[in-house]
Write a protein that holds these residues in place. Structure first.
Motif, mmCIF file in Angstrom:
data_model
loop_
_atom_site.group_PDB
_atom_site.id
_atom_site.type_symbol
_atom_site.label_atom_id
_atom_site.label_comp_id
_atom_site.label_asym_id
_atom_site.label_seq_id
_atom_site.Cartn_x
_atom_site.Cartn_y
_atom_site.Cartn_z
ATOM 1 N N THR A 147 0.784 -1.297 -0.149
ATOM 2 C CA THR A 147 -0.101 0.092 0.068
ATOM 3 C C THR A 147 0.643 1.224 0.153
ATOM 4 N N ASN A 148 2.102 1.184 0.118
ATOM 5 C CA ASN A 148 3.224 2.430 0.178
ATOM 6 C C ASN A 148 3.532 2.679 -1.280
ATOM 7 N N LYS A 149 2.928 3.772 -1.571
ATOM 8 C CA LYS A 149 3.209 4.161 -3.070
ATOM 9 C C LYS A 149 4.633 4.322 -3.386
ATOM 10 N N ASP A 150 5.378 4.933 -2.682
ATOM 11 C CA ASP A 150 6.816 5.269 -2.681
ATOM 12 C C ASP A 150 7.697 4.059 -2.847
ATOM 13 N N GLU A 151 7.348 3.060 -1.929
ATOM 14 C CA GLU A 151 8.049 1.954 -2.171
ATOM 15 C C GLU A 151 7.927 1.165 -3.516
ATOM 16 N N MET A 152 6.580 0.874 -3.694
ATOM 17 C CA MET A 152 6.327 0.339 -5.371
ATOM 18 C C MET A 152 6.962 0.919 -6.404
ATOM 19 N N MET A 153 7.065 2.486 -6.169
ATOM 20 C CA MET A 153 7.775 3.093 -7.339
ATOM 21 C C MET A 153 9.004 2.779 -7.577
ATOM 22 N N LYS A 154 9.684 2.503 -6.256
ATOM 23 C CA LYS A 154 10.959 2.300 -6.348
ATOM 24 C C LYS A 154 11.361 0.754 -7.019
ATOM 25 N N ILE A 155 10.454 -0.038 -6.514
ATOM 26 C CA ILE A 155 10.658 -1.479 -7.061
ATOM 27 C C ILE A 155 10.470 -1.466 -8.754
ATOM 28 N N VAL A 156 9.574 -0.866 -9.168
ATOM 29 C CA VAL A 156 9.137 -0.810 -10.669
ATOM 30 C C VAL A 156 10.374 0.154 -11.306
ATOM 31 N N LYS A 157 11.004 1.077 -10.636
ATOM 32 C CA LYS A 157 11.834 1.522 -11.168
ATOM 33 C C LYS A 157 13.216 0.987 -11.644
ATOM 34 N N SER A 158 13.296 0.116 -10.436
ATOM 35 C CA SER A 158 14.581 -0.682 -10.589
ATOM 36 C C SER A 158 14.294 -1.693 -11.806
ATOM 37 N N CYS A 159 13.240 -2.141 -12.152
ATOM 38 C CA CYS A 159 12.931 -2.559 -13.579
ATOM 39 C C CYS A 159 13.290 -1.888 -14.490
ATOM 40 N N VAL A 160 12.651 -0.650 -15.009
ATOM 41 C CA VAL A 160 12.426 0.285 -15.915
ATOM 42 C C VAL A 160 13.770 0.789 -16.074
ATOM 43 N N GLY A 161 14.803 0.830 -14.915
ATOM 44 C CA GLY A 161 16.140 1.658 -14.988
ATOM 45 C C GLY A 161 16.944 0.890 -16.085
ATOM 46 N N THR A 162 16.661 -0.258 -16.245
ATOM 47 C CA THR A 162 17.766 -1.120 -17.076
ATOM 48 C C THR A 162 17.160 -0.999 -18.814
ATOM 49 N N LYS A 163 16.179 -0.461 -18.789
ATOM 50 C CA LYS A 163 15.380 -0.190 -20.254
ATOM 51 C C LYS A 163 15.672 1.090 -21.292
ATOM 52 N N LEU A 171 7.486 8.493 -15.233
ATOM 53 C CA LEU A 171 6.352 8.386 -15.784
ATOM 54 C C LEU A 171 5.818 6.897 -16.354
ATOM 55 N N ALA A 172 6.889 6.144 -16.562
ATOM 56 C CA ALA A 172 6.659 4.729 -16.751
ATOM 57 C C ALA A 172 6.059 3.671 -15.702
ATOM 58 N N CYS A 173 6.695 4.280 -14.297
ATOM 59 C CA CYS A 173 6.531 3.591 -13.032
ATOM 60 C C CYS A 173 5.008 3.914 -12.680
ATOM 61 N N LYS A 174 4.724 5.297 -12.746
ATOM 62 C CA LYS A 174 3.301 5.775 -12.453
ATOM 63 C C LYS A 174 2.199 5.042 -13.547
ATOM 64 N N ILE A 175 2.664 4.899 -14.769
ATOM 65 C CA ILE A 175 1.676 4.248 -15.733
ATOM 66 C C ILE A 175 1.458 2.599 -15.393
#
Length: 554
Positions: A147-163, A171-175
């Protein structure tokens, strides 16, 4: 000698066996891993692939690259299948699984050269895999609050960061998070998150990537069927159908004989009455908008315009199901079975907009949409395709964390922690098993090593420093910064990966390596037609082709 099987190989059958096959399989696995190696991490390179039709694909997504590659070697084919399995199961980690699988095969090679039996190596690998998954769950992973939005953003960011999309990672994480949260559905205590079916990506060239957004509803590439129909309705009552609003054509065997001129007009009148009856059934419910998967005839359009109803026809079945889920309607098959509860009333706005040269229908501002459309804008089709692939990975990561809320540190930290744990455990193993067991620990280091190589840092020095760091207590989260090649604490750096992706990577990579090591024979039989010129032409009979073992050796 009776009772003994005889294998008859003709001269066209190729057979390889024993060590030659095992080394061949290992080399094929290594070759596939080498193709993908430079695609790991934020400093990864893109590959440009050309398909037989002349189209090009530019990507660093392991699965997308391997899908386009044509290989002949059976072991290489099974390595490519591994990436597909990984993608279907968890949707991320396709590059890691190939690199790790190739490395596990590679560390098995010296043992085969030393005449160690493959079964011994395999049992040690299996033991290592069990210990590795146990350690990953109990010691390396940490629970996460979804439920913690900031933590979830960090997780998705580590996936998108290599792309490719890393430049627009916020923007990608938010979407990705918005879309995944929208389609999540809880039924009977079980979470169902079907992003493939209900989070549709629509790509429209033009505009900039910053214009991309998640719509609170559905967008389809359709226009109204008649220019006089309304193109904007607020809070519309929507009727979804998958039947024709036109006269049913007779099947191929239908014959009508007309003897008088009046019969023809009678048939036409019957058709018109049929259409009128269907339209009256529809109009009785007072919908504002009709969406059908089939056609709407000109006469039906006339009746609908008179009643002030807008119609959209020939919508795809998958789109219609998404609209039903977003606005709360039911897809109806027959007009005479319409009921008030079939009506979709959960949509806030229906609007037809023109983007570029095409018309698009928007059904947005839905109250509780359980389906959504992600609208992507960008410079060209190639860029949009790559952005879509990256977004799919990001949404899969969000889905995995929502379904299994555990995280492991990224940047090669989890692999180094597991390698350290396996090395410690290997000390208690007696017998010949301990050497292949240790080799798995060595193979795990390929992930941090490749990250260091891809950003051009000193591999040996950095890896030695990382090993030393992990030998200390409470330093499980130290890994490699993929941008600079320095050693950083992933807790502070904020790079995390879902536990389910990591566990799947190890399972798939080691299981595949085990499978390929068990192969000791490849027989490929290709029958060639005997050349007509070689066939002897005497007495009208052609001699049978010579068989191996019956004097037919060349």
């Amino acid at each position: 000698m009776y009772g003994q099987p005889i294998i008859v190989l003709n001269q066209n059958t190729k057979r390889e066996s024993g060590k030659k096959v095992q080394f061949g399989n290992i080399n094929a696995g290594k070759a596939i891993a080498d193709v993908i190696r430079t695609c790991l991490g934020p400093r990864s390179m893109l590959k440009m692939l050309m398909d037989p039709m002349g189209g090009i694909v530019m990507t660093n997504d392991g699965n997308a690259i391997l899908r386009e590659i044509n290989v002949q070697h059976p072991a290489a084919k099974s390595m490519i299948e591994v990436a597909r399995t990984q993608d279907e199961e968890v949707g991320d980690g396709t590059t890691s699984v190939i690199i790790l699988g190739g490395e596990v095969l590679s560390v098995a090679e010296p043992f085969l050269e030393q005449q160690m039996h493959p079964t011994v190596i395999i049992s040690a690998f299996r033991m290592a895999l069990e210990d590795l998954l146990e350690t990953l769950k109990s010691k390396v992973s940490t629970p996460v609050d979804i439920t913690n939005k900031d933590e979830m953003m960090k997780i998705v960011k580590s996936c998108v960061g290599t792309k490719f999309m890393s430049k627009w990672s916020d923007l990608a994480c938010k979407i990705a998070l918005e879309a995944t949260a929208t389609v999540a559905l809880e039924e009977g205590g079980r979470k169902e998150i079907d992003i493939k079916r209900y989070a549709k990506v629509e790509k429209i060239p033009g505009g900039t990537i910053e214009d991309s957004e998640v719509l609170t509803g559905i967008m389809i590439n359709k226009d109204v069927v008649h220019p006089k129909m309304k193109r904007r309705i607020e809070n519309p009552r929507i009727l979804l159908m998958d039947c024709n609003l036109e006269y049913k054509k007779g099947e191929s065997q239908t014959n009508i004989e007309i003897s008088k001129e009046e019969d023809f007009s009678k048939i036409l009148r019957m058709e018109e009455e049929f259409i009128e009856k269907m339209c009256n059934d529809v109009i009785a419910l007072k919908p504002d908008l009709i969406i059908t998967e089939k056609g709407v005839s000109d006469l039906a359009q006339h009746y609908l315009i008179r009643a002030g109803i807008t119609a959209i026809r020939r919508v795809r079945k998958s789109d219609n199901n998404r609209i039903a889920r977003a606005c709360g309607g039911t897809v109806v098959n027959r007009t005479d079975e319409l009921r008030e509860e079939d009506m979709g009333t959960g949509c806030g706005l229906f609007e037809v907009r023109k983007i570029g040269d095409e018309y698009f229908t928007f059904l947005v501002n839905c109250d509780n949409p359980k389906a959504c459309t992600i609208l992507l804008r960008g410079a060209s089709k190639d860029i949009l395709n790559e952005v879509e692939r990256n977004l799919q990975d990001a949404m899969n990561v969000a889905r995995n964390v929502m379904q299994e809320p555990f995280l492991v540190p990224g940047g090669g930290a989890a692999e180094m922690a597991l390698a350290q744990a396996l090395n410690e455990k290997a000390k208690s193993i007696t017998g010949v098993h301990q050497w292949p067991y240790r080799a798995v620990a060595r193979a795990l280091e390929v992930i941090p090593r490749t990250l260091i190589q891809n950003c051009g840092a000193s591999t040996i020095r950095t890896l030695t420093a990382l090993r030393a760091k992990h030998a200390q207590a409470d330093s499980r989260s130290w890994g490699v910064d993929g941008e600079t090649g320095n050693i950083v604490d992933m807790k502070d750096y904020g790079v995390w990966e879902p536990y389910s992706v990591k566990a799947q990577v190890y399972k798939t990579a080691i299981e595949t390596a085990i499978l390929l090591l068990r192969i000791d024979d490849i027989v490929s039989g290709t029958k060639k037609q005997m050349d007509a010129l070689n066939a002897p032409s005497g007495g009208g009979h052609s001699a049978p082709p010579p068989q191996g073992g019956e004097g037919g050796e060349e």
